[in-house]
Structure formats: C-alpha cells, structure tokens
Design a protein around this motif. Structure first.
Motif, PDB file in Angstrom:
ATOM      1  N   SER A   1     -64.508  -9.352  12.122  1.00  0.00           N
ATOM      2  CA  SER A   1     -64.006  -8.534  13.220  1.00  0.00           C
ATOM      3  C   SER A   1     -64.315  -7.068  12.956  1.00  0.00           C
ATOM      4  O   SER A   1     -64.076  -6.551  11.863  1.00  0.00           O
ATOM      5  N   SER A   2     -64.838  -6.387  13.974  1.00  0.00           N
ATOM      6  CA  SER A   2     -65.189  -4.967  13.842  1.00  0.00           C
ATOM      7  C   SER A   2     -64.162  -4.053  14.500  1.00  0.00           C
ATOM      8  O   SER A   2     -64.308  -2.832  14.436  1.00  0.00           O
ATOM      9  N   VAL A   3     -63.130  -4.611  15.114  1.00  0.00           N
ATOM     10  CA  VAL A   3     -62.154  -3.792  15.812  1.00  0.00           C
ATOM     11  C   VAL A   3     -61.349  -2.945  14.832  1.00  0.00           C
ATOM     12  O   VAL A   3     -60.825  -1.879  15.203  1.00  0.00           O
ATOM     13  N   PHE A   4     -61.249  -3.375  13.589  1.00  0.00           N
ATOM     14  CA  PHE A   4     -60.481  -2.607  12.609  1.00  0.00           C
ATOM     15  C   PHE A   4     -61.137  -1.260  12.309  1.00  0.00           C
ATOM     16  O   PHE A   4     -60.475  -0.348  11.835  1.00  0.00           O
ATOM     17  N   HIS A   5     -62.423  -1.145  12.577  1.00  0.00           N
ATOM     18  CA  HIS A   5     -63.089   0.139  12.379  1.00  0.00           C
ATOM     19  C   HIS A   5     -62.797   1.107  13.527  1.00  0.00           C
ATOM     20  O   HIS A   5     -62.991   2.315  13.373  1.00  0.00           O
ATOM     21  N   SER A   6     -62.347   0.588  14.662  1.00  0.00           N
ATOM     22  CA  SER A   6     -62.081   1.430  15.837  1.00  0.00           C
ATOM     23  C   SER A   6     -60.625   1.847  15.949  1.00  0.00           C
ATOM     24  O   SER A   6     -60.312   2.808  16.646  1.00  0.00           O
ATOM     25  N   ILE A   7     -59.719   1.123  15.287  1.00  0.00           N
ATOM     26  CA  ILE A   7     -58.309   1.490  15.295  1.00  0.00           C
ATOM     27  C   ILE A   7     -58.100   2.652  14.330  1.00  0.00           C
ATOM     28  O   ILE A   7     -58.509   2.589  13.174  1.00  0.00           O
ATOM     29  N   LYS A   8     -57.477   3.723  14.801  1.00  0.00           N
ATOM     30  CA  LYS A   8     -57.241   4.906  13.970  1.00  0.00           C
ATOM     31  C   LYS A   8     -55.793   4.921  13.479  1.00  0.00           C
ATOM     32  O   LYS A   8     -54.886   4.399  14.124  1.00  0.00           O
ATOM     33  N   VAL A   9     -55.610   5.567  12.330  1.00  0.00           N
ATOM     34  CA  VAL A   9     -54.288   5.603  11.727  1.00  0.00           C
ATOM     35  C   VAL A   9     -53.300   6.373  12.594  1.00  0.00           C
ATOM     36  O   VAL A   9     -52.087   6.128  12.551  1.00  0.00           O
ATOM     37  N   GLY A  10     -53.807   7.291  13.409  1.00  0.00           N
ATOM     38  CA  GLY A  10     -52.926   8.032  14.297  1.00  0.00           C
ATOM     39  C   GLY A  10     -52.241   7.163  15.332  1.00  0.00           C
ATOM     40  O   GLY A  10     -51.261   7.596  15.948  1.00  0.00           O
ATOM     41  N   GLN A  11     -52.718   5.945  15.530  1.00  0.00           N
ATOM     42  CA  GLN A  11     -52.128   5.066  16.514  1.00  0.00           C
ATOM     43  C   GLN A  11     -50.897   4.316  15.987  1.00  0.00           C
ATOM     44  O   GLN A  11     -50.126   3.796  16.796  1.00  0.00           O
ATOM     45  N   PHE A  12     -50.744   4.238  14.693  1.00  0.00           N
ATOM     46  CA  PHE A  12     -49.612   3.472  14.167  1.00  0.00           C
ATOM     47  C   PHE A  12     -48.856   4.218  13.074  1.00  0.00           C
ATOM     48  O   PHE A  12     -47.993   3.638  12.422  1.00  0.00           O
ATOM     49  N   MET A  13     -49.133   5.499  12.865  1.00  0.00           N
ATOM     50  CA  MET A  13     -48.404   6.241  11.840  1.00  0.00           C
ATOM     51  C   MET A  13     -46.996   6.576  12.326  1.00  0.00           C
ATOM     52  O   MET A  13     -46.695   6.541  13.522  1.00  0.00           O
ATOM     53  N   ILE A  14     -46.119   6.909  11.396  1.00  0.00           N
ATOM     54  CA  ILE A  14     -44.770   7.354  11.717  1.00  0.00           C
ATOM     55  C   ILE A  14     -44.821   8.854  11.991  1.00  0.00           C
ATOM     56  O   ILE A  14     -45.191   9.651  11.141  1.00  0.00           O
ATOM     57  N   SER A  15     -44.445   9.231  13.194  1.00  0.00           N
ATOM     58  CA  SER A  15     -44.448  10.641  13.581  1.00  0.00           C
ATOM     59  C   SER A  15     -43.464  10.814  14.731  1.00  0.00           C
ATOM     60  O   SER A  15     -43.409   9.962  15.635  1.00  0.00           O
ATOM     61  N   PRO A  16     -42.651  11.886  14.756  1.00  0.00           N
ATOM     62  CA  PRO A  16     -42.572  13.003  13.813  1.00  0.00           C
ATOM     63  C   PRO A  16     -41.932  12.579  12.493  1.00  0.00           C
ATOM     64  O   PRO A  16     -41.406  11.476  12.370  1.00  0.00           O
ATOM     65  N   VAL A  17     -41.977  13.478  11.541  1.00  0.00           N
ATOM     66  CA  VAL A  17     -41.503  13.154  10.216  1.00  0.00           C
ATOM     67  C   VAL A  17     -40.450  14.159   9.766  1.00  0.00           C
ATOM     68  O   VAL A  17     -40.431  15.306  10.220  1.00  0.00           O
ATOM     69  N   TYR A  18     -39.569  13.707   8.885  1.00  0.00           N
ATOM     70  CA  TYR A  18     -38.666  14.618   8.199  1.00  0.00           C
ATOM     71  C   TYR A  18     -39.381  15.180   6.975  1.00  0.00           C
ATOM     72  O   TYR A  18     -40.197  14.498   6.364  1.00  0.00           O
ATOM     73  N   PHE A  19     -39.036  16.381   6.604  1.00  0.00           N
ATOM     74  CA  PHE A  19     -39.567  16.929   5.357  1.00  0.00           C
ATOM     75  C   PHE A  19     -38.674  18.051   4.871  1.00  0.00           C
ATOM     76  O   PHE A  19     -37.835  18.574   5.596  1.00  0.00           O
ATOM     77  N   ILE A  20     -38.855  18.418   3.616  1.00  0.00           N
ATOM     78  CA  ILE A  20     -38.143  19.532   3.009  1.00  0.00           C
ATOM     79  C   ILE A  20     -39.081  20.728   2.973  1.00  0.00           C
ATOM     80  O   ILE A  20     -40.264  20.578   2.675  1.00  0.00           O
ATOM     81  N   HIS A  21     -38.530  21.902   3.285  1.00  0.00           N
ATOM     82  CA  HIS A  21     -39.354  23.103   3.225  1.00  0.00           C
ATOM     83  C   HIS A  21     -38.753  24.065   2.202  1.00  0.00           C
ATOM     84  O   HIS A  21     -37.667  23.836   1.645  1.00  0.00           O
ATOM     85  N   LYS A  22     -39.434  25.153   1.961  1.00  0.00           N
ATOM     86  CA  LYS A  22     -39.032  26.083   0.911  1.00  0.00           C
ATOM     87  C   LYS A  22     -37.736  26.825   1.213  1.00  0.00           C
ATOM     88  O   LYS A  22     -37.129  27.405   0.305  1.00  0.00           O
ATOM     89  N   GLN A  23     -37.311  26.829   2.471  1.00  0.00           N
ATOM     90  CA  GLN A  23     -36.084  27.520   2.850  1.00  0.00           C
ATOM     91  C   GLN A  23     -34.894  26.575   2.962  1.00  0.00           C
ATOM     92  O   GLN A  23     -33.830  26.981   3.431  1.00  0.00           O
ATOM     93  N   SER A  24     -35.076  25.317   2.543  1.00  0.00           N
ATOM     94  CA  SER A  24     -33.972  24.352   2.606  1.00  0.00           C
ATOM     95  C   SER A  24     -32.892  24.731   1.606  1.00  0.00           C
ATOM     96  O   SER A  24     -33.182  25.182   0.487  1.00  0.00           O
ATOM     97  N   THR A  25     -31.638  24.550   2.006  1.00  0.00           N
ATOM     98  CA  THR A  25     -30.508  24.856   1.135  1.00  0.00           C
ATOM     99  C   THR A  25     -30.038  23.601   0.416  1.00  0.00           C
ATOM    100  O   THR A  25     -30.420  22.478   0.772  1.00  0.00           O
ATOM    101  N   TYR A  26     -29.180  23.826  -0.562  1.00  0.00           N
ATOM    102  CA  TYR A  26     -28.635  22.694  -1.295  1.00  0.00           C
ATOM    103  C   TYR A  26     -27.809  21.792  -0.388  1.00  0.00           C
ATOM    104  O   TYR A  26     -27.779  20.572  -0.557  1.00  0.00           O
ATOM    105  N   ARG A  27     -27.140  22.383   0.574  1.00  0.00           N
ATOM    106  CA  ARG A  27     -26.341  21.590   1.506  1.00  0.00           C
ATOM    107  C   ARG A  27     -27.238  20.648   2.306  1.00  0.00           C
ATOM    108  O   ARG A  27     -26.933  19.463   2.464  1.00  0.00           O
TER     109      ARG A  27
END
Length: 840
Positions: free
Chosen positions: A535-561
């Motif tokens: 099957s060649s369809v797996f070459h046409s499916i992009k990761v953007g179609q099944f990724m988890i988005s939006p995402v949580y993340f920690i940034h440099k201004q995050s507090t301990y709370r």
C-alpha cells in the motif's frame, strides 16, 4: 663474570627499604600487565563465552523438560492400560476416571503455578517478548520466579497431552534465563546498555524456537519475524551461534535418552523420493490448499479473539470464571479429557497418542486408503484413526480431528496456563493437508501422468505443506517453511511448501492480523501494527492529520504554582515539553516529569527548612526538645486538635500542607528556575508534512515513545505510539485519507477517525480485570490518555499518550518526617504569639 653486590655476600644482610620499594613496584607493574592482558582477552571472547553458555544451558533445560514430559506421559498410558485390564463393568468408569482425572490434575497444578508462583507465566511468550524488544518493560516478567513458574507449569500442561505448544513458553523461559545470566559478575558488561540487552534477549528467544524444533536456522528466522520489528544484521551471528549449540546438544542427547541405537535424525524425518515427490500438475492444488489453509487460519484468529472477549465481558463468565480462578481450567480440562478419551471421539483421532506425535502419521510417505498405484500405509498407522472396530473411513475421522482440535486448541490456549500456539497449528494444518492429499489420491487412483509416466501421489507432501502454511498464516511469517525443511530433513517438497505458505499468508493477512498482534491487543500491551503490504497510501498521509494539537507546555515564565497544578493534573506522562514563551512557542526541549517534581519539592523544602531553622534558633533548647518530643506531639493532638501529618498520612494531605506553608512565604508565585534542571535539548521532532510511513519507521527503528511536531522551531503538536497505531488502523479501515491541503497550513487537527468506544467495547479495564489471561504491569511503555481541551491554554502542556516511566513514590518517609517537623514548628510559633509558655 658478573659480581654480586657486597651486601648479598655478607651473612645476615638485610635488604634496604629502597630495594623493597623497587621490588614491589616491579611486581605491581608485572601484575598490571597480566591484568590488562587478561582484560583485553576477556573483552574479545566475552560474547562467545556468554552465547556458548547460553546455548548449552538452554539446551540442558530443554532436554530436562522433554525428559520429564515423556516420563509423565508414559505414566499416564501405563495407568490407563492397567485400568483397561479390568474385565467387569467397572472397566469403562475406571479407564475414563484415570484418563480424565490425570489430565485434570496436571492442568490444575499448572494453573496453580500461574496463580501462586507468577501470574506472568500465563500464556505464550512471543507477544510479550515482541513488546519487550521494542522497549517496553514488563514488571517481573523476566525474573527467576517467573521463569521457574513457567517451567513447572509448562511441564505439567504438556505432560497432560492437551493440544498445546511449548515454543512460546520456551522463548519466555530462555529470555528470562539470558537476563538472569547477564547479572553474573563475569557478564556484567553484556547488559551495560539497552542496545546490548535487546541483542542478548533476541539470542535467548532464538534459542527457544531452535530448541523446540531442533532447527537452528529456521528457529532464528522465526524468532526474528515474531519478536522483532527491525533487526540488525550484525546480531545474526549471535543468534545463530547460540541456537546452533542448543540444537546440537538436543540432537545428540535426546536420541541417547530415547533411542538405544542413538540414531541422530531430524524430529520428523520423511522419506519422499527425490524428484518424484510431486508433479507439475499438482502445483495448482497446492495453491488451492494454501487458500483453504488461509481461511482456516483467519477463522482461528477470529474465534480466539471472540472467546477471550466473551470470557472477559459476558456477565455469566465474569461471575463464574473470572471470580473463581480454577473453575475454567477445571471445566476445559474435563472437556478435553472426555473428548480425547480413547473410547469416545479419541478413537477417531489417535486419542492414546500425544498431540505432537500425530505429525509422524500425517507426514508418512504412503497413502492411508487403498489405491491402485503407490505405497500404502500399514494398519499400525490407520488403526489409530478408524475407530475401535476399524470400520470408520478416514474421510470421516480426519474432518473430526480437524474440527475438534480447531476448537480444543483455542480453548486450551485461553486457560491460565503456559501454552503455545504454533505446535497446535502444526497439527491442524497437517491433518487438513493429509485430508486433501488423500482425496486427490483417491480421485486419481494414486497417481498422475508426468512426462508419459505414472507418478505416485504422496498425501504426506500435502500434510507437510499445509502444516507449515497453517503456522505461517496464523503468525504471518514465511520462515516456517525453513523450519519444516529442518524438521523433515528433506528439501524435495520445497516448491509445494513455499507456494502453500505464501498463498495462505496472503489470504489470512488480507482479513486478519497475526495471532501475536491479536494477543498484544487483547492484553493491552503497547504495540505498533505493521503497514499493509503493497500500500502506498501511507506515504500520502501526513503526521499533521493525526497529531495531538493544541498542546500543553511549560514556558520560562511558569511559576511553581502552575507547575504543581500541572503535576497534579497530568498523572500519565513521562516528559514535559518546554518552550521559550507562550507567544512564540519556540521549542526548547523536554524534561523528565520525575526530575521536575523532585526539583519543585526540593526547592520548596529548602525554603521550608530555612524558615524552620530561623524559628528554632529563636527558641531555647527546652522549647526545641518539647517541639519534637513524642509526648508534646500527643498533647498537641489531644488539646489543640491540630492535624499533624504522620509518616502514615496520605501524600495528598502533606502536599496540601506544603502549599499552605509555601503560599505564606510566597514561594508558589515565584518563577521556576528551569536553568537549574537537566533539560533534554535534542528530542526527536519532525514537521507536520512528515509522512505516516516515515513516522512509523522512526517509531520502529528508534523505539521512541513520542515525537514532537514543530514548524520553524515552534511547537505545534505531538504524536505517541497510540496515535500512530490508531492512524494505521484508520488507514486500513479506509477512514483516514490523504489531505488535499499539501502545504498543511491548517494546523487544527480533526481526529474523527478515532474509533468511538463504549463501556463494553475495547476498554482497558477489561484487560485489567481478566484473571484468566494474566495481568502484566507495564513499567515503561505507552498508555492511553486524553487529549487536552482547547480552552485550557494558560499553562500550555500536552499530555501525550505515553505511560510514565516507573512511577516514583509521591512522598517518602523522610519527606513526611520533614513536613511533620515543619507543622510542629508552625504550631509552636502560633502558640508563642499568643503568649503561651508551653505547646499544649
């Protein structure tokens, strides 16, 4: 002439300290040279010594297993023959009781091994080893206790004579033995890293298959196909070397035990004439046989899955079998014993013979029916299948054998005992091939014209081809053909075997996944399904179609709370992504959740300790003694009714006290210092335009747990093993199709292809509550989790569908003791403010 020093010629001369020092240095230098030389030699031969010892030791275990099984099987037959000598009306009850009772007792003892010794000893070993070699760690699966429990349970179950296999359990036993062997002081370097660990475990699995069939080449290839997604060519020699030692010992020692003439020969030696085993006209018949075997294999896998789920979800089965562990093996073993009883259906399917020994009859180079041309088998073979009075046609007994063993093999494999699926598949396939060969032989009067000459038809060739095809289609492998060549000791049936294996594999894989992947799904183990072939369809499916988005993340201004709230909320994660700021979302790296939680606790605990020290320094020694004395603690609890956490308190209460104390000092509102934490700055990341084929290849090759998706350095999503698995399954179902937007400008991901699950369908709790299949605790791997809500963006962190590494304790005893001291200090401070002299 050389002159001696003056001191050596004098009587009573003592060597000076300088001479002693020189002698010691020379000795140390010489000893150091020897040690370094020995170390270099050991490094060169370490692998060879390890693999040699592994092969010899595993062969000894296999020989011991075979010896015990053969003796216990003989005991069964001797007791049955003694009961059969009774000449009155008690003969039938006596023989039935002996036959069925012996099987029931052995099966119950085998089930007791999996319940009381090691629950991980249940079932086969191929599905679990496939997950382990991919990077998953199963708790206590490769321990000595599990190995011993599986060995004893396998010995008992195989001795009972039920249609069961030993190849999967032997793979598990020998892999566990390889793991334990590596812990010896001499081999500590073998498992110094995870890569070498998987290499030696693969060698142990190869030895397990090779020991089962005495086939070192086919055993290595089959173990690679069944347990490895990708296999490094450099590891071939390790597997072949260890498997060759094991097969050599087994081929020499077993004949010495069972045969006084020590005839060393393959396990199921055949004697088909060279160049005349089949004709060209029969090749389409072998292809037709492959189609038939492929359909049987598909039904075999489907019914096995149906039965496991039925036992797991049906309310009556839950009430009877799941709640009472020994009821199901008692029922199934009684049914198997009653069916195989030599005076019931056993008279049509060699009931007195153990299941594996029937292959010799099916592979015989003669026909079971009277035909006009070709060799005809004597009555010593056919009498086992044509009834007590020898008046039943084999065209009745062979279908009975196929149907009965089809269902019995599945039922036996669902019992909570060590069991394999390959040998039982061999028997079903061999009987099916023998039936078709006999039909072809009778229709053509035992011969076919080839080049103007009559050539005999050998139904045994059909049995050999069908047996290898049955195993190949059930497991989706092709190396079973090589095993069959080694087991029979001939290559004359090479072309029929290859045709039958390839055709059956194609048919079965079109409708069903392999039995190994099916068991992995049923036991909820982390796995990655194979991509559909061609099957060649797996070459046409992009990761953007099944990724988890939006995402949580920690940034440099995050507090301990914020971080503490995140740690409470996200319970099934192992790593946390870190970005530069919420505006740019520039991906910096990841951090281990355990390290982050430990850092936060230590940071807050350090401030607590400094506050406690300043408080204590302002008190006298008498007050300090009162604070930390047990009597004062009891008074505080009885009079002031203050809840002081003890070492036995729940960790959540202590965490709440931490937050109260930290809030008073303003720690929770401080910005977390990420520079003081070890951050992985090189996590695997791809763009949203990466194909599903490449993502699948990365997960298979690197055994990663998750991959982050970035665009120009900005974090956009994440995929874990679960997302890739569901995407592959959705493509196979036709629910996930290529996106028309080639530029992938729209990052909003639609995950409508994810299967909707109900409480009664494909739930994880089913596997956890299944007492019959054995529960396995995943220490490290992948697990299911929910995607974050789009509305939660204040503290962006994605919880990918991965299981955390080994969950650390929420609060150890020292932490509880520290918090108890802090609370006592707070209590003392409050009482001092009230002007009290004592803490009462």
């Amino acid at each position: 002439m050389m002159r001696l020093p003056f001191g050596l010629c004098c009587k009573g001369h003592k060597v000076s300290p300088q001479d002693d020092l020189h002698n010691i240095k020379d000795k140390k230098n010489s000893d150091g040279v020897v040690v370094r030389l020995a170390r270099r030699i050991w490094i060169r031969i370490e692998d060879w010594v390890y693999l040699t010892f592994l092969g010899l030791a595993c062969a000894a275990i296999a020989v011991l297993l075979e010896f015990i099984i053969s003796r216990l099987s003989q005991v069964h037959l001797v007791w049955y023959d003694e009961a059969n000598k009774i000449e009155n009306s008690w003969r039938i009850p006596a023989t039935y009781g002996v036959w069925v009772g012996y099987i029931v007792i052995l099966i119950m003892l085998s089930a007791a091994c999996t319940k009381y010794i090691a629950t991980g000893a249940t079932g086969s070993g191929f599905p679990e080893m496939k997950c382990i070699l991919r990077g998953t760690i199963l708790k206590e699966y490769l321990t000595i206790r599990t190995m011993i429990g599986k060995f004893i349970g396998l010995t008992l179950s195989m001795s009972s004579g039920i249609p069961n296999g030993r190849e999967g359990p032997l793979v598990h036993i020998f892999a566990a033995f390889a793991m334990q062997l590596s812990r010896l002081a001499a081999f500590t370097g073998i498992y110094s890293n995870e890569s070498r660990c998987s290499e030696m475990l693969a060698a142990g699995a190869a030895v397990g298959v090779a020991s089962t069939f005495s086939a070192p080449i086919g055993g290595v290839l089959l173990s690679i196909e069944l347990t490895s997604v990708l296999f490094a060519v450099r590891n071939y020699w390790r597997c072949f070397y260890a498997a060759s030692w094991a097969a050599l010992v087994i081929l020499v020692v077993l004949p010495a035990i069972n045969d006084p003439y020590m005839n060393i020969q393959p396990q199921f030696q055949t004697s088909f004439p060279t160049g005349k085993a089949f004709s060209a006209q029969e090749l389409p018949l072998f292809a037709l046989l492959g189609i038939f075997i492929g359909l049987i294999s598909m039904l075999f896998i489907k019914f096995h899955r149906f039965l496991v789920l039925f036992l797991r979800r049906n309310w009556l089965c839950k009430k009877v079998f799941q709640a009472n562990f020994f009821v199901y093996p008692l029922l199934i073993s009684s049914i198997v014993g009653s069916i195989t009883y030599p005076e019931s259906l056993g008279q049509f399917m060699a009931g007195k013979k153990k299941f594996l020994t029937t292959l010799i009859d099916f592979f015989a180079s003669c026909t079971w029916t009277e035909v006009g041309f070709g060799p005809i088998c004597n009555s010593s073979i056919t009498s086992n299948y044509n009834g007590l009075h020898h008046d039943v046609s084999i065209f009745v007994s062979l279908p009975v054998f196929i149907v009965v063993h089809f269902f019995l093999s599945i039922f036996c494999h669902t019992m909570p005992i060590p069991s394999g699926i390959i040998i039982s598949s061999l028997g079903i396939g061999a009987a099916s091939g023998r039936l078709m060969g006999e039909i072809v032989s009778v229709i053509n009067d035992g011969f076919m014209w080839s080049g103007g000459l009559r050539q005999a038809i050998f139904p045994g060739v059909y049995a050999v081809a069908a047996s290898s095809a049955m195993v190949g289609s059930v497991t989706h492998t092709v190396s079973t053909s090589v095993i069959m060549f080694e087991m029979t000791g001939q290559l004359v049936h090479l072309l029929p075997v290859l045709i039958c294996v390839i055709v059956s594999n194609t048919v079965c894989s079109f409708f069903e996944i392999s039995i190994i992947d099916s068991i992995i799904q049923l036991r909820k183990l982390p796995y990655l399904p194979d991509l559909s072939r061609g099957s060649s369809v797996f070459h046409s499916i992009k990761v953007g179609q099944f990724m988890i988005s939006p995402v949580y993340f920690i940034h440099k201004q995050s507090t301990y709370r914020e971080v503490k709230e995140l740690l409470k909320k996200a319970s099934k994660i192992s790593t946390m992504p870190i970005v530069d700021s919420p505006e740019t979302e520039l991906f910096i790296g990841t951090i281990d959740k355990r390290k982050l939680g430990r850092f936060v606790n230590e940071r807050m605990g350090k401030d607590h300790s400094s506050g406690k020290s300043s408080l204590i320094n302002g008190m006298d020694q008498q007050g300090l003694h009162r604070i930390f004395s047990l009597r004062t603690l009891i008074r505080s609890l009885s009079n002031n009714q203050v809840d002081v956490p003890s070492p036995a308190n729940d960790a959540t209460e202590i965490a709440a006290n931490d937050e109260i104390i930290a809030a008073e000092s303003g720690i929770l509102d401080e910005i977390i210092d990420l520079d003081s934490i070890a951050i992985d700055e090189t996590p695997i990341q791809v763009t949203s335009r990466t194909s599903l084929f490449k993502i699948h290849w990365l997960f298979s090759l690197l055994s990663v747990k998750h991959i982050y998706i970035t665009e120009r350095g900005a974090l956009r999503g994440v995929v874990a093993l679960k997302e890739v698995r569901e995407a592959v399954e959705a493509v196979n179902r036709g629910e996930l199709k290529p996106n028309e937007d080639e530029n992938m400008t729209n990052i909003e991901v639609s995950r409508n292809f994810m299967p909707t699950r109900t409480s009664n369908e494909d739930d994880d709790s089913d596997a956890e509550e299944d007492q019959l299949q054995g529960r396995l605790e995943i220490v490290r791997g992948s697990a299911l989790s929910e995607a974050p809500s789009k509305s939660v963006r204040s503290l962006e962190f994605h919880e990918p569908s991965i299981v955390a590494h080994s969950h650390s304790r929420r609060m150890d005893f020292m932490t509880r003791e520290r918090n108890m001291s802090i609370n006592l200090a707070m209590l003392a401070r409050r009482n001092v403010r009230k002007g009290e002299d004592r803490i009462i």
